[in-house]
Write an enzyme that holds these catalytic residues in place. Structure first.
Site, PDB file in Angstrom:
ATOM      1  N   HIS A  20      49.726  45.559 113.706  1.00  0.00           N
ATOM      2  CA  HIS A  20      51.185  45.420 113.801  1.00  0.00           C
ATOM      3  C   HIS A  20      51.747  46.444 114.787  1.00  0.00           C
ATOM      4  CE1 HIS A  20      55.019  43.966 112.209  1.00  0.00           C
ATOM      5  NE2 HIS A  20      55.427  45.224 112.150  1.00  0.00           N
ATOM      6  N   GLU A 148      50.831  39.566 116.189  1.00  0.00           N
ATOM      7  CA  GLU A 148      49.943  39.844 115.062  1.00  0.00           C
ATOM      8  C   GLU A 148      48.981  38.669 114.875  1.00  0.00           C
ATOM      9  OE1 GLU A 148      52.416  40.895 111.631  1.00  0.00           O
ATOM     10  OE2 GLU A 148      53.999  41.253 113.095  1.00  0.00           O
TER      11      GLU A 148
END
Length: 183
Positions: A20, A148
């Protein structure tokens, strides 16, 4: 940057790892609305009001989620929402291929993301609010984006999705590459 994830287990375990990291390719920061993003994903996953994936695949064609040909993040987004959406990549499961490509004209940088994962979740940092970050900068909403890569979110609860359960004797592996270069 190459991320190689590997896991084993002695009991059945749900697993869905991702990275992330936040990116802003403009050397002076600011909004990522003008960053040009391209992604080979013909479908996105429907989410409920809490951003939980429901299992329904929706074609991107004709929607603000269509990045197949590439466009600036800010061209079609709702300025109050940005993007916080899961996309199904057009690829064979497990094959290391391009997941997305983002460029920024001012600094001339390009971020290419390659992954063995079938999904890319795009987040344009709606809730980002950090004061006094690196070099004293403030990080504000839409001041960065994340790509992601992962397995299907909520796959543990949606039987039609590929399994996210790792069992004894199996090995979980995935590779994601973030490559930054001059465009």
């Amino acid at each position: 940057m190459i991320l190689d994830f590997k896991a084993t287990t002695d009991k059945a375990t749900a697993i869905n790892l991702t990275h992330h990291g936040y990116f802003n390719l403009n050397p002076t920061g600011g909004s990522i609305a003008k960053h040009h993003h391209r992604m080979p994903a013909s479908y996105y996953l429907e989410q409920d009001e809490n951003y939980v994936v429901t299992g329904k695949l929706i074609p991107v064609e004709g929607t603000h989620h269509d990045f197949l040909g590439g466009k600036e993040f800010g061209r079609d987004w709702d300025p109050e929402e940005g993007y916080d959406q899961t996309y199904v990549l057009d690829k064979e499961y497990g094959e290391l291929t391009l997941a997305s490509e983002t460029t920024e004209e001012t600094g001339g940088l390009k971020l290419s993301v390659y992954s063995t994962e079938p999904i890319a979740h795009i987040y344009t940092a709606k809730y980002l609010n950090v004061k006094h970050g690196k070099e004293g900068r403030n990080y504000e909403p839409y001041g960065a984006f994340c790509v992601e890569t992962q397995h299907h979110p909520n796959g543990i609860n949606i039987p039609e999705f590929p399994s996210t359960v790792l069992r004894p004797g199996e090995t979980y592996t995935q590779t994601t590459i973030y490559k930054v270069e001059h465009a």
